[in-house]
Design a protein around this motif. Structure first.
Motif, PDB file in Angstrom:
ATOM      1  N   ASN A  99      51.647  42.593  45.977  1.00 34.22           N
ATOM      2  CA  ASN A  99      50.352  42.065  45.530  1.00 34.22           C
ATOM      3  C   ASN A  99      49.291  43.169  45.532  1.00 34.22           C
ATOM      4  OD1 ASN A  99      51.623  39.623  45.525  1.00 34.22           O
ATOM      5  ND2 ASN A  99      50.445  38.707  47.194  1.00 34.22           N
ATOM      6  N   GLU A 103      47.226  44.627  42.276  1.00 30.87           N
ATOM      7  CA  GLU A 103      45.761  44.548  42.206  1.00 30.87           C
ATOM      8  C   GLU A 103      45.138  45.933  42.030  1.00 30.87           C
ATOM      9  OE1 GLU A 103      43.499  41.999  45.041  1.00 30.87           O
ATOM     10  OE2 GLU A 103      42.565  43.890  45.595  1.00 30.87           O
ATOM     11  N   LYS A 104      45.559  46.874  42.876  1.00 35.82           N
ATOM     12  CA  LYS A 104      44.925  48.203  42.853  1.00 35.82           C
ATOM     13  C   LYS A 104      45.333  49.002  41.616  1.00 35.82           C
ATOM     14  CE  LYS A 104      42.977  47.095  46.579  1.00 35.82           C
ATOM     15  NZ  LYS A 104      41.718  46.373  46.346  1.00 35.82           N
ATOM     16  N   THR A 106      45.892  47.782  38.755  1.00 34.08           N
ATOM     17  CA  THR A 106      45.079  47.246  37.656  1.00 34.08           C
ATOM     18  C   THR A 106      43.686  47.884  37.693  1.00 34.08           C
ATOM     19  OG1 THR A 106      46.282  45.166  37.795  1.00 34.08           O
ATOM     20  CG2 THR A 106      44.187  45.126  36.609  1.00 34.08           C
ATOM     21  N   GLU A 107      43.104  47.957  38.886  1.00 36.57           N
ATOM     22  CA  GLU A 107      41.788  48.605  39.008  1.00 36.57           C
ATOM     23  C   GLU A 107      41.860  50.057  38.567  1.00 36.57           C
ATOM     24  OE1 GLU A 107      40.026  48.154  42.932  1.00 36.57           O
ATOM     25  OE2 GLU A 107      41.005  46.230  43.131  1.00 36.57           O
ATOM     26  N   ILE A 135      47.261  37.829  39.605  1.00 36.91           N
ATOM     27  CA  ILE A 135      46.570  38.848  40.420  1.00 36.91           C
ATOM     28  C   ILE A 135      45.977  39.932  39.512  1.00 36.91           C
ATOM     29  CG2 ILE A 135      46.968  40.715  42.095  1.00 36.91           C
ATOM     30  CD1 ILE A 135      49.028  38.825  43.429  1.00 36.91           C
ATOM     31  N   ALA A 136      46.763  40.339  38.497  1.00 36.03           N
ATOM     32  CA  ALA A 136      46.290  41.378  37.572  1.00 36.03           C
ATOM     33  C   ALA A 136      45.077  40.870  36.776  1.00 36.03           C
ATOM     34  CB  ALA A 136      47.416  41.797  36.631  1.00 36.03           C
ATOM     35  N   GLU A 138      42.832  38.657  37.752  1.00 39.87           N
ATOM     36  CA  GLU A 138      41.660  38.654  38.633  1.00 39.87           C
ATOM     37  C   GLU A 138      41.114  40.073  38.830  1.00 39.87           C
ATOM     38  OE1 GLU A 138      40.858  37.047  43.006  1.00 39.87           O
ATOM     39  OE2 GLU A 138      42.128  35.738  41.799  1.00 39.87           O
ATOM     40  N   ALA A 139      42.015  41.035  38.993  1.00 40.50           N
ATOM     41  CA  ALA A 139      41.577  42.422  39.187  1.00 40.50           C
ATOM     42  C   ALA A 139      40.935  42.969  37.910  1.00 40.50           C
ATOM     43  CB  ALA A 139      42.760  43.296  39.601  1.00 40.50           C
TER      44      ALA A 139
END
Ligand code: SAH
Length: 243
Positions: A99, A103-104, A106-107, A135-136, A138-139
């Motif tokens: 996860n 997330e990171k 994607t950022e 998750i992607a 949301e990021a």
């Protein structure tokens, strides 16, 4: 619209086409988030993007907890622009670490994430693409991206190598190997790129041989310290993205 209003506008990823005067229906989850968590009302603005029409300012038309909210699309705020052409291949990790990586990454601007199974992978043999895509999304919403990276289903590393598009250089993070340091000197080239990071147990010697035998791979070091796999993913991406 003042900078302050814009900085507080909720950004949402939608599946529908975006154009002036279009009306977009939000999902049940987005409606719940806007109404109950963000306490938005009809007339409030939101920012919308879909991965291909750029970013648009929208205004909430209807919002009630029992129905999906609708938004009128008003004006384009940003034209669509290409993201860095960067993929991340990572040995599938345990749930929390995966996860975090999704997330990171994607950022950090990757446009595709490919979880792979390696010989020492201990994580589940199935990746929940739906959960990882959420998750992607949301990021991407919070990092002001204009697109959401594609999450691939889990594949064995040898299959990914055998079907690799040769024009894309694959930087492979290898610890304790006499290989050049990523980000130093003339190593990085202006071409589509990808980063491969191994599992907590590292790649097996057989895997290292297979990886290094491919014409499109470039083994790299991320420094003297041995990093956790998720740290290696993020450090490597930051270096590739800086280029
Ligand atoms: N258990 C292994 C370390 C694996 S670290 C050992 O002790 O030898 C997990 C993954 O992170 C590795 O497969 C590699 O891809 C990456 N990695 C960690 N530290 C690194 C470094 N200093 N340079 C390059 N890659 C690194």
């Amino acid at each position: 619209m003042s900078a302050r209003t814009l900085s507080r506008a909720v950004r949402l990823f939608v599946q529908s086409p975006l154009a002036e005067a279009a009306v977009v229906q939000l999902s049940t989850a987005q409606t719940h988030h806007l109404a109950s968590v963000m306490r938005r009302q009809p007339g409030d603005s939101v920012l919308l993007f879909n991965g291909y029409d750029g970013e648009w300012l929208g205004r909430i038309r209807t919002i009630a907890r029992s129905h999906r909210a609708t938004v009128s699309v008003e004006a384009q705020m940003h034209k669509q622009k290409p993201e860095p052409d960067l993929w991340l291949l990572f040995a599938h990790l345990k749930r929390d670490a995966t996860n975090l990586v999704v997330e990171k990454a994607t950022e950090l601007g990757v446009n595709a994430l490919l979880p792979v199974v390696t010989e020492r992978t201990v994580a589940p043999q199935r990746a929940n693409v739906e959960r990882l895509t959420a998750i992607a999304i949301e990021a991407a919403e919070q990092s002001e991206r204009l697109s959401v990276p594609l999450i691939h289903s889990l594949q064995p590393l040898p299959v990914v190598l055998a079907t690799w598009p040769h024009a894309r250089r694959l930087y492979v993070a290898l610890e304790r190997a006499p290989v050049p340091r990523l980000g130093l000197g003339g190593l990085l080239r202006a071409e589509p790129a990808a980063l491969l990071v191994g599992p907590e147990g590292g790649f097996t010697p057989g895997e290292v041989d297979l990886i290094c035998a491919q014409p499109f791979t470039c083994p790299v070091s991320l420094g003297e310290r041995i990093l956790r796999a998720e740290t290696a993913c993020l450090a490597g991406l930051a270096l590739l993205q800086a280029y």
